[in-house]
Design an enzyme around this catalytic site. Structure first.
Site, PDB file in Angstrom:
ATOM      1  N   ASN A 171      34.139  27.909  56.023  1.00 40.36           N
ATOM      2  CA  ASN A 171      34.908  28.874  55.103  1.00 40.36           C
ATOM      3  C   ASN A 171      34.048  30.009  54.476  1.00 40.36           C
ATOM      4  OD1 ASN A 171      38.016  29.671  55.244  1.00 40.36           O
ATOM      5  ND2 ASN A 171      37.345  30.235  53.252  1.00 40.36           N
ATOM      6  N   ASP A 172      32.988  29.584  54.156  1.00 40.06           N
ATOM      7  CA  ASP A 172      32.223  30.925  53.425  1.00 40.06           C
ATOM      8  C   ASP A 172      31.398  31.431  54.804  1.00 40.06           C
ATOM      9  OD1 ASP A 172      32.216  30.185  50.773  1.00 40.06           O
ATOM     10  OD2 ASP A 172      30.360  29.070  50.638  1.00 40.06           O
ATOM     11  N   HIS A 173      31.176  31.062  55.866  1.00 36.21           N
ATOM     12  CA  HIS A 173      30.667  31.840  56.871  1.00 36.21           C
ATOM     13  C   HIS A 173      31.933  32.597  57.348  1.00 36.21           C
ATOM     14  CE1 HIS A 173      26.563  29.902  57.047  1.00 36.21           C
ATOM     15  NE2 HIS A 173      27.245  28.786  57.030  1.00 36.21           N
TER      16      HIS A 173
END
Lengths: 407, 399
Positions: A171-173
């Site tokens: 989800n960070d990406h």
């Protein structure tokens, strides 16, 4: 100031001339600004010796991985002089990106409202975990937290287990990629009007969005999705799994998407007797008997090298691929080698030299993004940035460094 | 609840209002054209006679397949206009050519070749055009013709090797998550190239490779390969899959009473320790050896052991809120039905209405919020070729 071995990008890049002030740390924000920098924007990362720890440490491998293509300006924002300079920089920025906890930027008087007052064309992107308001606004989150709360952890796993989830900070990406999309869209919207805006990217809302079809299924059909391992949750396709191969922890993925591919796979396997079973004639039949089918498949693959299964299947038009590790990607992947996806930075990191990197995974025919600077150390670019953005002279910069404001 | 049409009437224009996109993308790029459409671009999705094959993707409304029943398609093909064009016919090729002639951006994953349209010639004729070409491996190289549906793309791209547990095979991400990464890059490619057009008038072709897109989003995997000698506790340049345990060793899903919860002593080990002491369950964590930075890996492992035993005795719901009240970034593992009722999403009015076949249903809202040019669900979900007539009229096609 040209650092050791520094050279300049030779051609035009898509975001030449865009100035980005980067107040982000860890992964989501830094991946976004890394991409903006790869695309040619002048990304100035604000850091300070005071905050040097873990992934904020310019020598940490994590920092090295996500902070190329940026310049480093050291500002200790506990100093009034640094805050003044920071406010002046904000007046010059096209784009400001931050992922501090809600309220931190305001405390330094560089929240959206105060920046907009002097720079109405600024595009100001905040990436809070849960959003800037609402009952959970104060929750502290990292990607594993967001994965858990959004359903991503629950759904990625095998039937009956809800404790596996995605093995990296997916989800960070996605938050980083969506931040880039949002900034570029706001630049397009600003064209003509000159008016910027505030963009709020709540990482939780982004994560929930990524499960779109499963959520529509819940609201329309009342069905709450469950993990399905390597099977497709909503469509019939089999064989469709990762199968063990010769060697230690070696696997191949095979995904038969239609009857034609199933016929081709049978030929590759030498038309084994078990495969003519009429249960396996249709996609529905194969899906319904996937366990038995998978056992036969594993028997076939387990004696062979994963690379050989991939080559045999793909030559026959059957989708198959080695479950590749970092070693496979960098050392054995013929496609990556052909595309020269892995290379070195064009400049050197002060302590680590030219660093191995993966390119931006986009190839622009007229504005190639083939120039990558190594991550900079805190304050490396103080003089150049403060001169170019604010017209400060060398002596002023050295004074700030001596007082500790620019450190 | 407001309908899509009335929501649109109240909304200012989206950020990409006026940008014209021809959407020829398959599942590898459709999330990218969705991002552009939801931000206000006029995106025309070209369907072959018989309809977009992606209308056959489940789940379906009432579990009945049908041209407008795919919830998968309703999500990924939101805010589009749909035009039926038979690109295998002479007339269809001419129609596609004229559509592209009016476009700023074309996103293609093979239909141009099917229509015998050469991309380089296209750009020569229309120098300000942006063509984003999304493929599994790129236009050149030994694997360029390899087939890679989601499972295979994830395996080759490095995603599967790091997902799954020691006692499971490597695992695919749920649903469409791999192609949503390539899709995000597609939108970046289109908008970055468009910015260059705005500056210089010069269009171009941008190639997006799913394989490279996935490999660029693996958090620690390449770091582990290149820098394992400077990572504490790393014993090799590959970290095998190990369930939910993060590469740092400091985040893991643990079993509590009534559910699972992601637990971590980060970002403040001292605060976590103080909480354990307060509860009287710190065991040997106050031992001096753990204050030596050399023993940090051992400290993390021991802390996680202690946490696991303690968490097992807690009721998941009150425990989650107690942790967050102490600013500990724990995460309760939620099934979709609970996500659908999340009070934070409710309070922030996140969900939007999708209009599907005349009925309005709740669905996922925006991934980001723009203060001046908001994301919005502006159009009801359309039938195959539902906008063909209007689109053909716009390109001056009158038979």
């Amino acid at each position: 100031m040209a650092g050791p071995g520094r050279q300049e990008a030779s051609g035009r890049r898509p975001l030449d001339g865009i100035r980005v002030l980067d107040f982000t740390h860890v992964l989501a924000g830094p991946h976004a600004t890394r991409i903006l920098g790869d695309l040619g924007a002048d990304v100035v990362k604000i850091s300070s010796e005071r905050r040097r720890s873990l992934t904020n440490d310019p020598d940490h491998p994590y920092f090295l991985t996500w902070n190329r293509s940026k310049r480093a300006l050291a500002l200790d924002l506990t100093h009034e002089d640094a805050r003044k300079v920071c406010r002046r920089l904000c007046e010059k920025a096209d784009v400001i990106i931050e992922n501090f906890s809600v309220g931190v930027m305001e405390r330094w008087d560089v929240g959206y409202e105060s920046v907009r007052a002097s720079n109405p064309s600024v595009i100001y992107l905040s990436m809070p975990g849960m959003g800037r308001d609402g009952p959970w606004a104060g929750f502290v989150t990292f990607a594993p937290t967001i994965h858990a709360l959004s359903g991503l952890t629950y759904l990625t796993g095998v039937p009956g287990r809800h404790d596996i989830g995605i093995g990296f900070s997916y989800n960070d990406h996605q938050a980083g990629l969506h931040a880039v999309v949002a900034v570029l869209a706001a630049l397009e919207a600003r064209r003509g009007t000159g008016v910027g805006q505030m963009i709020e990217l709540a990482q939780f809302e982004l994560g929930v969005n990524l499960l779109g079809p499963a959520l529509l299924d819940y609201f329309v059909n009342g069905r709450s999705a469950e993990p399905t391992g390597n099977r497709l949750p909503y469509d019939d396709a089999a064989p469709h799994n990762c199968y063990p191969c010769a060697g230690e922890d070696r696997w191949v993925a095979i995904a038969v998407m239609n009857d034609e591919q199933w016929q081709a796979l049978q030929r590759v396997m030498g038309k084994p007797g078990w495969a003519i079973d009429e249960r396996y004639h249709s996609a529905t039949g194969r899906s319904g008997n996937a366990l038995a089918l998978d056992a036969h498949m594993a028997e076939w693959t387990s004696e062979m090298a994963a690379e050989r299964v991939q080559a045999l299947c793909q030559a026959a038009g059957v989708p198959a691929g080695v479950v590749q590790t970092g070693v496979d990607l960098t050392e054995h992947d013929a496609q990556m080698a052909h595309r020269e996806f892995f290379r070195k930075t064009d400049t050197e990191h002060a302590n680590a030299g030219a660093l191995p990197i993966d390119r931006l995974p986009l190839r622009f025919s007229r504005t190639p993004t083939d120039y990558y600077t190594a991550p900079a150390l805190n304050g490396d670019d103080n003089a150049a940035v403060l001169q170019e953005w604010l017209g400060m002279d060398e002596a002023e910069v050295r004074d700030g460094e001596t007082s500790g404001a620019f450190r | 609840m407001a309908t899509a049409a009335s929501q649109a009437a109240e909304q200012p224009e989206g950020a990409l209002h006026g940008v014209r996109v021809v959407d020829l993308a398959d599942e590898r790029g459709i999330y990218g054209t969705k991002l552009l459409a939801d931000l206000g671009a006029d995106v025309i999705r070209v369907e072959p006679p018989g309809g977009d094959p992606l209308r056959g993707r489940g789940p379906f409304k009432d579990d009945v397949p049908g041209p407008t029943n795919s919830l998968w398609h309703a999500f990924f093909a939101s805010n589009r206009r749909f035009a039926t064009v038979d690109v295998t016919s002479v007339a269809g090729r001419e129609q596609l050519g004229r559509l592209i002639g009016r476009a700023d951006v074309v996103v293609d994953s093979g239909m141009l070749a099917e229509a015998q349209i050469d991309v380089d010639e296209l750009i020569e004729r229309q120098p300000s055009l942006v063509v984003v070409s999304v493929s599994s491996f790129g236009a050149t190289g030994p694997w360029r013709d390899y087939l890679a549906p989601d499972l295979v793309a994830g395996a080759l791209g490095g995603v599967s090797a790091t997902t799954g547990d020691v006692d499971t095979p490597p695992l695919k991400l749920f649903g469409e998550l791999n192609f949503m990464m390539s899709g995000s890059y597609v939108a970046i490619a289109a908008l970055a190239a468009l910015r260059h057009v705005r500056e210089s008038g010069e269009g171009q072709v941008v190639e997006a490779s799913v394989h490279e897109a996935l490999a660029s989003c693996l958090e620690h995997v390449l770091m582990w390969y290149w820098h394992s000698d400077s990572i504490r506790g790393a014993t090799a340049n590959v970290l095998p899959r190990r369930g939910s345990l993060h590469w740092s060793g400091a985040y893991q899903v643990m079993q509590a009473k009534g559910g699972s919860i992601m637990v971590t002593p980060t970002p403040d080990f001292q605060k976590q320790l103080a909480w354990l002491v307060e509860e009287g369950v710190q065991e040997d964590l106050l031992d001096e050896k753990y204050s030596d930075p050399e023993n940090v890996v051992e400290l993390i492992q021991r802390t996680m052991d202690v946490l696991r035993q303690w968490v097992a005795k807690q009721e998941v719901e009150p425990f989650f809120f107690a942790a967050q009240a102490r600013h500990a970034p724990y995460g309760w593992v939620m099934p979709p039905e609970r996500v659908a009722e999340n009070p934070q999403l409710e309070a922030r009015d996140w969900w939007v209405d999708y209009e599907l076949g005349g009925t309005s249903v709740r669905g996922p809202g925006p991934p980001y919020r723009f203060s001046e040019t908001p994301w919005s669900m502006r159009r009801p979900y359309g039938a195959p070729g539902g906008d063909t007539e209007a689109v053909l009229a716009e390109i001056g096609w009158d038979d």
